[in-house]
Design an enzyme around this catalytic site. Structure first.
Site, PDB file in Angstrom:
ATOM      1  N   GLN A 159      -3.942  21.140 -28.966  1.00 20.93           N
ATOM      2  CA  GLN A 159      -4.792  20.524 -29.986  1.00 20.93           C
ATOM      3  C   GLN A 159      -5.013  19.040 -29.694  1.00 20.93           C
ATOM      4  O   GLN A 159      -4.063  18.299 -29.490  1.00 20.93           O
ATOM      5  CB  GLN A 159      -4.136  20.711 -31.372  1.00 20.93           C
ATOM      6  N   ASP A 206     -10.185  27.012 -23.896  1.00 18.31           N
ATOM      7  CA  ASP A 206     -11.105  25.983 -24.392  1.00 18.31           C
ATOM      8  C   ASP A 206     -12.216  25.712 -23.376  1.00 18.31           C
ATOM      9  O   ASP A 206     -13.268  25.207 -23.719  1.00 18.31           O
ATOM     10  CB  ASP A 206     -10.333  24.660 -24.596  1.00 18.31           C
ATOM     11  N   LYS A 263      -6.167  28.482 -36.798  1.00 19.46           N
ATOM     12  CA  LYS A 263      -6.300  29.258 -35.554  1.00 19.46           C
ATOM     13  C   LYS A 263      -5.215  30.328 -35.486  1.00 19.46           C
ATOM     14  O   LYS A 263      -5.456  31.460 -35.053  1.00 19.46           O
ATOM     15  CB  LYS A 263      -6.225  28.325 -34.334  1.00 19.46           C
TER      16      LYS A 263
END
Ligand code: NAD
Length: 297
Positions: A96, A119, A52
């Site tokens: 994460q 997200d 990422k």
């Protein structure tokens, strides 16, 4: 001929589409910033986060990375999130998952500023999605919509069967698919571990999305010649090669490819799209927070 849908190519197009938005932001003196937070020793999580960060660098997003010891107190993670919430150069925050057992995932997601929740997992953003007005579409479901669009598959009036009801894939995807919108308007069946006669549900669908985390559980016999198959699964199975394992999806690719009209491979299908849509959401977030009109397709 079954079409194998190239997720890498579609993801590259999405990244290309972001260039204009990043340029518009740059003209306004803004560089989008994405913070990734890792609190884990899991090698797979480390790899995801570093990919990422590399993606950010490639498209001109400022990547900020924070790492915490897996056994650090939960308070350290909340303090980190609070600092990132307050940092004007950070437009998106990604913690994460999975987190260590002593940290409550849901509480952490709640701690993230919903405007920076790229997200799309904060309860406020989940609520907006369910109400049909998503602020940020969760990355994997959004990536699946983009893949279908790029393949010329419309969902309007179609029957879609999703196998899996997780908060990160199945549930948000179902909401996007039945949403009253040009890329929604489908009739959605959501299957899960207690579903009986799964085959009956997959065989009557125009589009089957497999997101159960069970290696190769869907095979060609469960599909028809018209089915479009999207395989979200990423499963490590033992293999007789140097690494000792290989990645397979939730779909038995060989038999499904013999039958279906189109299918995504693993790897190279949904995975690259998830990464691309995180960049998309970060650019969108920067535009929203900085009051710059960014045109995103
Ligand atoms: P999860 O474990 O949170 O949820 C799995 C879901 O599948 C559950 O709702 C469960 O009820 C259902 N399920 C399990 N076994 C089933 C069965 N035999 N029949 C029907 N339903 C069954 O998983 P998740 O986080 O949604 O991830 C699913 C898979 O997708 C995993 O392999 C994961 O690695 C992968 N994944 C890939 C991406 C990507 O970008 N490609 C993103 C997220 C998840």
């Amino acid at each position: 001929m079954t079409e194998v849908i190239d997720g890498n190519a579609v993801a590259e197009d999405v990244r290309g589409d972001l260039e204009d938005g990043i340029e518009t932001l740059a003209d306004a003196g803004v560089r989008p910033g994405l913070a990734t937070v890792l609190m884990s020793d899991d090698p797979a999580s480390e790899t995801y986060v570093s990919m990422k960060q590399r993606d950010c660098e490639e498209v001109g997003i400022e990547g900020i990375h924070v790492e915490l010891d897996a056994d650090a107190p939960a308070e350290d993670l909340y303090d980190t999130v609070a600092d990132l919430n307050a940092d004007p150069e950070v437009h998106g925050i990604l913690v994460q998952m999975p987190l260590p057992d002593h940290v409550e995932d849901r509480e952490v997601l709640r701690a993230i500023d919903p405007e920076k929740d790229v997200d799309g997992f904060h309860p406020e953003n989940v609520g907006r999605l369910v109400a049909g007005e998503p602020r940020y579409r969760p990355c994997t479901p959004h990536g699946i919509q983009k893949l279908l669009d790029a393949t010329g598959v419309e969902t309007e009036g179609k029957d879609v069967t999703i196998v899996g009801r997780s908060n990160i894939v199945g549930k948000p995807l179902a909401n996007l698919f039945f949403r009253k919108a040009h890329d929604g308007n489908a009739t959605v069946t959501v299957c899960h571990s207690r579903t009986t006669d799964l085959e009956a549900k997959t065989r009557c669908a125009d589009v089957v999305v497999a997101a159960a985390g069970v290696p190769e559980m869907i095979d060609g016999s469960m599909l028809t010649e018209e089915t479009v198959v999207i395989d979200v699964g990423i499963n490590r199975v033992d293999a007789d090669n140097e690494k000792g394992y290989e990645l397979v999806g939730d779909v038995d690719f060989e038999s499904a490819k013999e039958k279906a009209s189109a299918i995504t491979p693993v790897p190279g299908g949904v995975g690259p799209m998830t990464r691309a849509m995180l960049l998309y959401n970060t650019v969108k977030a920067a535009g929203r927070q900085e009051g710059v009109a960014v045109d995103l397709p």
